[in-house]
Motif scaffolding. Structure first.
Motif, mmCIF file in Angstrom:
data_model
loop_
_atom_site.group_PDB
_atom_site.id
_atom_site.type_symbol
_atom_site.label_atom_id
_atom_site.label_comp_id
_atom_site.label_asym_id
_atom_site.label_seq_id
_atom_site.Cartn_x
_atom_site.Cartn_y
_atom_site.Cartn_z
ATOM 1 N N TRP A 142 -19.148 13.485 16.830
ATOM 2 C CA TRP A 142 -18.966 12.053 16.629
ATOM 3 C C TRP A 142 -17.534 11.697 16.260
ATOM 4 N N SER A 143 -16.828 12.510 15.482
ATOM 5 C CA SER A 143 -15.456 12.204 15.077
ATOM 6 C C SER A 143 -14.544 12.182 16.286
ATOM 7 N N PRO A 144 -13.511 11.304 16.269
ATOM 8 C CA PRO A 144 -12.592 11.254 17.401
ATOM 9 C C PRO A 144 -11.932 12.606 17.620
ATOM 10 N N PRO A 145 -11.653 12.981 18.885
ATOM 11 C CA PRO A 145 -11.002 14.258 19.142
ATOM 12 C C PRO A 145 -9.570 14.286 18.635
ATOM 13 N N VAL A 146 -9.011 13.139 18.358
ATOM 14 C CA VAL A 146 -7.643 13.044 17.863
ATOM 15 C C VAL A 146 -7.528 11.797 17.003
ATOM 16 N N SER A 147 -6.635 11.836 16.033
ATOM 17 C CA SER A 147 -6.390 10.677 15.179
ATOM 18 C C SER A 147 -4.943 10.226 15.337
ATOM 19 N N MET A 148 -4.751 8.924 15.427
ATOM 20 C CA MET A 148 -3.400 8.388 15.434
ATOM 21 C C MET A 148 -3.007 8.076 13.993
ATOM 22 N N ILE A 149 -1.901 8.638 13.568
ATOM 23 C CA ILE A 149 -1.407 8.452 12.206
ATOM 24 C C ILE A 149 -0.200 7.516 12.235
ATOM 25 N N ILE A 150 -0.202 6.529 11.328
ATOM 26 C CA ILE A 150 0.906 5.581 11.211
ATOM 27 C C ILE A 150 1.621 5.828 9.891
ATOM 28 N N ASN A 151 2.918 5.975 9.960
ATOM 29 C CA ASN A 151 3.735 6.190 8.771
ATOM 30 C C ASN A 151 4.892 5.186 8.758
ATOM 31 N N PRO A 152 4.921 4.282 7.742
ATOM 32 C CA PRO A 152 4.061 4.128 6.563
ATOM 33 C C PRO A 152 2.635 3.717 6.950
ATOM 34 N N ASN A 153 1.692 4.070 6.077
ATOM 35 C CA ASN A 153 0.278 3.866 6.349
ATOM 36 C C ASN A 153 -0.129 2.407 6.104
ATOM 37 N N ARG A 154 0.210 1.536 7.056
ATOM 38 C CA ARG A 154 -0.188 0.133 6.994
ATOM 39 C C ARG A 154 -0.129 -0.469 8.386
ATOM 40 N N LEU A 155 -0.596 -1.716 8.498
ATOM 41 C CA LEU A 155 -0.687 -2.360 9.806
ATOM 42 C C LEU A 155 0.318 -3.488 10.000
ATOM 43 N N GLN A 156 0.929 -3.977 8.915
ATOM 44 C CA GLN A 156 1.898 -5.057 9.020
ATOM 45 C C GLN A 156 3.286 -4.570 8.611
ATOM 46 N N PHE A 157 4.304 -5.040 9.354
ATOM 47 C CA PHE A 157 5.674 -4.605 9.102
ATOM 48 C C PHE A 157 6.633 -5.785 9.257
ATOM 49 N N PHE A 158 7.716 -5.716 8.477
ATOM 50 C CA PHE A 158 8.803 -6.673 8.679
ATOM 51 C C PHE A 158 9.619 -6.253 9.896
ATOM 52 N N SER A 180 6.703 5.364 12.381
ATOM 53 C CA SER A 180 6.447 6.601 13.109
ATOM 54 C C SER A 180 4.964 6.694 13.441
ATOM 55 N N LEU A 181 4.658 6.894 14.708
ATOM 56 C CA LEU A 181 3.284 7.074 15.166
ATOM 57 C C LEU A 181 3.118 8.503 15.658
ATOM 58 N N SER A 182 1.996 9.117 15.363
ATOM 59 C CA SER A 182 1.783 10.494 15.817
ATOM 60 C C SER A 182 0.318 10.724 16.140
#
Length: 256
Positions: free
Chosen positions: A28-44, A50-52
């Motif tokens: 059930w878990s995704p075969p891969v996870s996208m990680i966002i650094n910094p860990n948030r969804l809004q940015f100035f 960095s996405l990985s």
């Protein structure tokens, strides 16, 4: 005419659900996870992000993709971002707002993230990845300009839920009722845009009783089945409703 970013999210999600179900309960878990650094969804604007793609095994077979508010679908390293193996670095602008995800050559998808670059003076810092029930979550109101105080109003689904003098709001143990659209505001600087926070149920089943039942194999199978149904059912219901809406929109666009 093209599909909206919201339709893209749920079309990809439904495809991934079909893939996971075809692989069995344990997949059930995704075969891969996208990680966002910094860990948030809004940015100035002009912040570095960095996405990985994190996956066990070969991560180079996965590529980072996005569908922006300008209705453009593209890969990292084409006309945006600097590709470095399984990661992508980008200095964001307003036009970079959109849906981001990892995708394999076989068409499998990771989790998606709706990244927003509002261009205003206030943003909400909320988790980019889904939060598991029972975990603590802190939402922060972040300001481009230094305010006279850190007071912040926090909203959920458009309604005021809390006022904090520290600019932060902590939920000690989240549950499914905490899932929704969040935003924050400052009396001097204005309000942030909304970001969606997803709360997922824990997939851990209770330990077997002592002494064990007469047929452990059957009980384990039933336990796994019940857990999987509890996890899958809400997603199937939500996905079905949203897919119907997207199909109606597609038919409407085709006729026009």
């Amino acid at each position: 005419m093209e599909l909206t970013p919201l339709c893209w999210i749920f079309l990809m999600f439904s495809t991934q659900v079909d893939y996971r179900l075809s692989q069995g309960v344990h997949a059930w878990s995704p075969p891969v996870s996208m990680i966002i650094n910094p860990n948030r969804l809004q940015f100035f604007e002009y912040e570095s992000v960095s996405l990985s793609c994190e996956v066990q095994g070969n991560s180079t077979a996965w590529r980072l993709k996005r569908y922006t508010v300008t209705r453009k679908l593209s890969d990292c390293g084409t006309d945006w971002g600097m590709k470095q193996e399984s990661s992508c670095n980008i200095t964001v602008a307003i036009s970079d707002s959109g849906v981001y995800w990892c995708e394999s050559e076989a068409g499998e998808h990771s989790n998606t993230a709706n990244i927003t670059v509002p261009g205003g003076d206030v943003i909400l810092e909320s988790p980019a990845l889904p939060v598991t029930e029972g975990h603590s979550v802190t939402l922060s109101c972040r300001y481009k300009k230094t305010p006279s105080n850190l007071i912040a109003d926090f909203y959920k689904d458009g309604s005021l839920i809390r006022n904090e003098t520290t600019g932060e709001m902590t939920i000690p143990a989240v549950n499914k009722s905490d899932q929704g659209r969040y935003s924050c505001g400052h009396p001097e600087l204005g309000e942030s845009q909304e970001s969606w926070m997803t709360v997922t149920a824990s997939t851990l089943c209770p330990p077997p009783s002592t002494p064990p039942p007469p047929s452990p194999e059957l009980c384990i199978s039933l336990s796994r089945l019940l857990c999987s149904l509890l996890v899958v059912s809400p997603y199937l219901v939500v996905t079905t409703v949203l897919m119907v809406k997207c199909q109606v929109r597609i038919i409407h666009l085709t006729k026009t």
